[in-house]
Design an enzyme around this catalytic site. Structure first.
Site, PDB file in Angstrom:
ATOM      1  N   LYS A  79       0.093   9.654 -41.116  1.00  0.00           N
ATOM      2  CA  LYS A  79       1.789  10.271 -40.519  1.00  0.00           C
ATOM      3  C   LYS A  79       1.351  10.483 -38.935  1.00  0.00           C
ATOM      4  O   LYS A  79       0.751  11.522 -38.590  1.00  0.00           O
ATOM      5  CB  LYS A  79       2.042  11.067 -42.070  1.00  0.00           C
ATOM      6  CG  LYS A  79       3.666  11.195 -41.769  1.00  0.00           C
ATOM      7  CD  LYS A  79       4.316  12.378 -42.628  1.00  0.00           C
ATOM      8  CE  LYS A  79       5.980  12.807 -42.350  1.00  0.00           C
ATOM      9  NZ  LYS A  79       6.222  13.932 -43.415  1.00  0.00           N
ATOM     10  N   SER A 154      10.522  12.704 -45.123  1.00  0.00           N
ATOM     11  CA  SER A 154      10.618  11.336 -44.042  1.00  0.00           C
ATOM     12  C   SER A 154       9.664  10.877 -44.017  1.00  0.00           C
ATOM     13  O   SER A 154       9.392   9.891 -42.812  1.00  0.00           O
ATOM     14  CB  SER A 154       9.889  13.294 -42.921  1.00  0.00           C
ATOM     15  OG  SER A 154       9.433  13.594 -43.590  1.00  0.00           O
ATOM     16  N   SER A 178       9.310  15.350 -49.151  1.00  0.00           N
ATOM     17  CA  SER A 178       8.845  14.368 -48.257  1.00  0.00           C
ATOM     18  C   SER A 178       7.904  13.105 -48.269  1.00  0.00           C
ATOM     19  O   SER A 178       8.047  11.996 -47.656  1.00  0.00           O
ATOM     20  CB  SER A 178       8.702  14.450 -46.589  1.00  0.00           C
ATOM     21  OG  SER A 178       9.731  14.965 -45.718  1.00  0.00           O
TER      22      SER A 178
END
Ligand SMILES: [Mg+2]
Ligand SMILES: [Zn+2]
Lengths: 485, 490, 96
Positions: A79, A154, A178
């Site tokens: 990420k 997210s 997330s």
């Protein structure tokens, strides 16, 4: 061999038996990324040349007879809020769009020690603020199961990349859901460990008291292995826990007979989709059949969890994000003639609307005259929530709920209604507030062909219980459908 | 004019509180492993933590906390069993994160005091709090004057960013600029004794801001205060406060009101100028730093630190008075200045006559040092050499006149008294045989003086001794000379 | 809903946060934030008598590092992301 549809532990077997080289793996994955990522947009940074040369380096390491660990030569997407030295780390924000990190996050150091194969930097909501991955300055990520739908957020990029077979596993971060929510919406496994189990050093902070890095994988076995690889005490993170890391892989396929499962009725919210509800109920029936004791319980303070979260997270964020000012790194408005003008223009242009919204909420909640009514009150209610969970775990080994009240929603559906968007994390947020571990894993598929996830929550540092139950659910759901892209 | 000033001084009372920041002399910064540095090239001692890079996290330097506890104990504070760090949020380019990690409502030490010896009275100054925080970076203003208001732009150097700072805040107990200065001197000496900071004024390792107000003597109600910044030397502190007190009295006398302001002391004009008004005061949005965990400073740890504390000025002064038998004035002089006191202690290790050593340090040595504007430490005379000189005097190996010239030579060359005496042949003649020959000669050559003495003018003996001393260039032991002459002439 | 926040509050908060909104944006953000704050303000109802604030979920305390130096970044590394650099320092516009 169909390398892109293998799990990390299967790939590991072939690497060990020398049936495939790391370069073979890299080539297949690179081809897959090149063919599907235009549609998915899971990656912000992917450099094939770097990827291949790293793969060759690992092959040379293996050829020299060195130890092959669980993640030696295994492609992992990272990420883009996890710092990677010498590689662009953007947080999907314009304000960091050209930022090259000067150091590796601790999780990257740990994986590097195993000679893992970093694939690239995965897309996300800007600064991890969002539940749909529409808040990325590098464009929205699309759900591999239906390209008109969001992948969740997210960590939309890390989730979608695993679902679309662009990587076997990835690392995401979870502040209010997330990891778990996009895992649920993309039909993969995603886990948020106990707060402090995995070092946050090098994870670009959103809300420091809630953030935690965790794995995305295709199955529970990989999840346990990846969790094991990144866990452990870190002297660079004062909030990391100084206890030994259990052998998480050893808890799989355990007998769950007699384990006590609680169903918090506050997490079976009224907004829940019927199909989601059915899938979770099926899972519970199966667990009972396997000898687990399932009971409905109540954690009354969870009623306030969303409010508490939307005070604490933005408050911490407003402070964490003050460092983006155009002085030391990142985007700067070059036309400003004075310092204050530079600050304002840099930040107004560098941050997207959702990030600015949360900075504003947080600034308000901490400001003179409001601190007691908002921030301090929220910290007190947080104590109540923690106590509710403590109470529950004095009786139950795990708690189970839907991960998300709904399956994936359409891109654009909730962008103009922040409050409605915030509700999609209603089942995951309480877990972050209490710092406890939880996993989301596939529980079924909707009539419209979208995945449904179930959440298993454990007590502090009881990842073992979470993995035991998750492993039992996985063996029953036996879900092998893949998205067609 | 004089009378008017005196009247006003009786009409008004000055109320001062000081807030002092002290840079600790740890090896590394407060929250990262970068070395502390001074005067190095900009941005050479920085890392992701002290540059506030994304993803970096602070970890507390244990030594800095121990130093804070030491200081708090020395200032008679109670140590908070539960202490935490807060974030103080405001934007400024010398702040890498745009928040400062500091302490707020749970500082390391609270509720202490320090006694300030003003010569004819002692002022007890209460210490509100002692807390730990991190320093900012340094701004360099580029433009014709180097001043912020006239700069074209500025550059930031983060070498200093993250240096451990201790903030020491007093109650508004200080009643005059002189007391403020004496407080600073006493505080600095205490910190130097604790060996926690170099307390260098020039390098800014110790700097104070002051809150000042004046009030009518006849009321208890405090006046509106102003905060004065940039009081970075003892002199500036006193001068700045004197100006500000006068200014406030003038304002009140002219029927206006003192405004709550932050003001800056300008040494060039010796005045204070407005920096910002109260309305512009910051809203710091303090909240507990979620990246750090609480500190539990428990009795065991405190006792361990306490047992390693050095003797502090107050205790030292008492010991000088009670055990060494020095006068009140001498005890205070020897105990309350870190340098003098350390020098005195070191000298005593080599020669255990406190009174003689004290006399030399306070007398000739101080005179020389003041004349040459150097410090004891900078002088070439080592405590060991001074001890040797005083020892020789005490043993009457040299007389005071020779001692003076030896001292001058020591001061210039840094040589030991033994070396100088040997080189210059200054050793005292105490050998009676050698002296008798010289005495006989002088008696023969001065019959007038001899007969005067014999006729009862006892003073005449002084003349004879003087002749003998002259003949020996002062090396004769005057006491022995006296004895021999008296014997010979009776 | 709402009316907790008005335009003036938004301007003040934006100033504290060093953010800037255009006249058009400010209408929208005021109504959005007002809605959100009105929603979260419901925690006022929760009974927190005698409840301590939590700012951390773990019972950790006294986490320290020894006062031992680590290598700093090279000056090149420290400055490499700087938007503007001057004489080895980070250059900023005139401070106002
Ligand atoms: Mg301070
Ligand atoms: Zn540093």
């Amino acid at each position: 061999m169909d390398l892109i549809n293998l799990s990390a532990h299967e790939l590991n077997g072939f690497i060990k038996s020398k049936e495939v080289s790391v370069l073979d793996i890299a080539q297949d994955y690179a081809q897959r990324i090149e063919s599907v990522d235009e549609k998915i947009n899971a990656f912000i940074t992917f450099d094939k040349n770097v990827f291949f040369s790293k793969a060759k380096e690992i092959d040379a390491y293996i050829r020299s007879g060195n130890e092959i660990f669980d993640f030696t030569g295994i492609p992992v997407a990272i990420k883009d809020n996890i710092c990677t030295k010498g590689v662009r780390t953007t947080c999907a924000s314009r304000i960091l769009s050209s930022y090259i990190s000067v150091y590796d996050a601790t999780v990257i150091k740990k994986l590097n020690a195993q000679h893992f194969l970093m694939v690239g930097k995965a897309n996300m909501d800007e600064f991890a603020m969002g539940s749909s991955n529409e808040n990325s300055s590098f464009g929205a990520v699309r759900n591999p199961w239906n390209l008109d739908y969001v992948p969740g957020g997210s960590s939309g990029g890390p989730a979608a990349s695993v679902a679309a077979s662009e990587v076997p596993c990835s690392l995401g971060s979870d502040t209010g859901g997330s990891i778990r929510q996009p895992a649920s919406l993309c039909g993969v496994v995603g886990m948020k460990p106990t707060y402090g189990r995995v070092s946050r050093y090098g994870l670009i902070a959103f809300a420091s008291s809630l953030d935690q890095i965790g794995p995305f994988t295709r199955d529970i076995k990989d999840c346990a292995a990846l969790l094991e690889a990144i866990s452990g005490y870190d002297e660079f993170d004062s909030t990391s826990i100084n206890t030994n890391v259990p052998r998480y892989k050893s808890f799989l396929n355990s007998d769950i007979k007699g384990m006590k499962v609680g169903i918090p009725k506050e997490l079976m919210v009224k907004e829940i989709d019927l199909q989601v509800k059915e899938s979770v109920e099926n899972v519970l029936k199966m667990l009972e059949k396997s000898g687990a004791i399932v009971e409905e319980i109540s954690l009354p303070s969870l009623e306030y969890a969303l409010s508490v979260y939307y005070i604490i997270a933005p408050s911490e964020a407003s402070s964490n994000l003050s460092r983006y000012d155009g002085v030391r790194y990142g985007y700067r408005n070059m036309d400003a003639r004075t310092l204050r003008e530079m600050y304002k223009k840099t930040r107004a242009e560098g941050f997207g609307p959702e990030v600015k919204r949360r900075i504003m909420i947080g600034t308000y909640c901490l400001s003179a005259g409001y601190y007691d009514a908002y921030y301090d009150k929220a910290q007190k209610v947080r104590t109540l929530i923690i106590n509710d969970f403590k109470n529950a775990f004095s009786t139950y080994d795990v708690l189970i709920s839907p991960t998300s009240p709904t399956t994936a929603f359409k891109i654009g559906d909730k962008v103009d209604d922040p409050l409605r968007m915030y509700l999609s994390d209603i089942c995951t947020i309480p877990v972050n507030l209490a710092g406890i571990p939880a996993i989301s894993l596939p529980a079924g598929i909707s009539k419209t062909g979208l995945p449904i996830g179930v959440q298993v929550i454990g007590d502090l540092l009881r990842e073992d219980n979470v993995l035991k139950i998750a492993s039992a659910i996985e063996s029953d759901v036996k879900w092998k459908i893949k998205p067609q892209i | 004019m004089e009378n008017k000033t005196a009247d006003l001084n009786n009409k008004y009372e000055t109320v001062i509180g000081l807030e002092t920041h002290v840079e600790l002399s740890t090896e590394t910064k407060m929250f990262c492993g970068c070395k502390l540095s001074f005067g190095e090239k900009p941005n050479t001692y920085t890392c992701p933590v002290c540059l506030g890079h994304p993803g970096s996290l602070p970890v507390v330097n244990k030594k800095a906390i121990e130093s804070a506890v030491k200081i708090a104990l020395a200032l008679n504070c109670s140590i908070s069993e539960h202490s935490i760090f807060h974030r103080k949020n405001y934007f400024y380019p010398d702040m890498p994160k745009n928040y400062q990690i500091s302490q707020y409502d749970l500082p390391v030490g609270v509720g202490g005091y320090i006694d300030i010896n003003m010569g004819n009275y002692v002022r007890k100054v209460k210490i509100t709090r002692v807390h730990v925080e991190e320093d900012t970076g340094k701004l360099i203003h580029i433009g014709s004057t180097g001043r912020i208001s006239e700069a074209d732009y500025s550059i930031v150097d983060f070498n200093r960013a993250g240096t451990p700072l201790i903030e020491i805040v007093t109650d508004p107990d200080i009643k005059s600029p002189e007391e403020a200065k004496q407080y600073m001197i006493t505080l600095r000496n205490t910190l130097l004794m604790l060996n926690v900071s170099d307390c260098s004024m020039e390098e800014g390792s110790i700097r104070s801001d002051a809150n000042v107000s004046v009030k009518l003597t006849t009321t208890d109600k405090l006046g509106t205060r102003t905060e004065i910044k940039n009081l970075n030397s003892f002199k500036f502190l006193q001068k700045g406060l004197e100006y500000e007190v006068e200014r406030q009295i003038d304002v009140l006398e002219s029927g206006r009101e003192v405004l709550q302001q932050t003001r800056h002391y300008d040494n060039k004009t010796q005045t204070t100028k407005v920096l910002r008004q109260k309305e512009e005061a910051h809203d710091y949005r303090y909240f507990p730093d979620p990246d750090l965990v609480p500190m539990k400073i428990l009795p065991d740890w405190i006792n361990e630190i306490k047992s390693a504390l050095p003797e502090l000025p107050g205790a030292r002064e008492k010991r000088y008075k009670n055990s060494l038998g020095l006068s009140d004035y001498d005890s205070a002089f020897m105990a309350n200045d870190f340098e003098i006191s350390s020098y005195f202690e070191e000298t005593l290790k080599h020669h255990n006559n406190a009174k003689s050593v004290c006399n030399w340090i306070m007398g000739d040595f101080s005179a020389f040092i003041n004349k040459n504007q150097v410090t004891l430490k900078e002088s070439k005379i080592s405590p060991e050499n001074l001890a040797d000189l005083v020892k020789m005097i005490d043993r009457q190996e040299i007389n005071s006149k020779i001692a003076k010239s030896v001292f001058e030579e020591m001061y210039d060359s840094g040589e030991s008294p033994q070396e100088i005496i040997l080189k210059k042949g200054l050793k005292q003649i105490s050998d009676t045989g050698e002296l008798e020959a010289i005495i006989n000669e002088v008696i023969l050559k001065n019959p007038d003086a001899v007969s005067q003495y014999k006729s009862g003018k006892v003073k005449a003996i002084g003349f004879l001794v003087g002749r003998i001393m002259a003949k020996t260039q002062g090396k004769a032991n005057p006491q022995i000379v006296n004895e021999i002459i008296v014997k010979k002439l009776s | 809903m709402g009316n907790i926040l008005n335009r003036k509050d938004i301007v003040h908060i934006a100033k504290l946060a060093e953010l800037e909104y255009s006249d058009v944006e400010i209408e929208k953000i005021t109504s959005q934030l007002d809605k959100i704050i009105s929603h979260i303000a419901k925690i006022a109802e929760a009974d927190t008598t005698d409840v301590l604030s939590t700012s951390r979920v773990l019972e950790l305390s006294n986490v320290f590092r020894q006062d031992k130096a680590r290598e700093s970044l090279s000056r090149e590394e420290s400055l490499k992301n700087a938007p503007l650099e001057d004489s080895g320092g980070f250059k900023v516009p005139k401070i106002d």
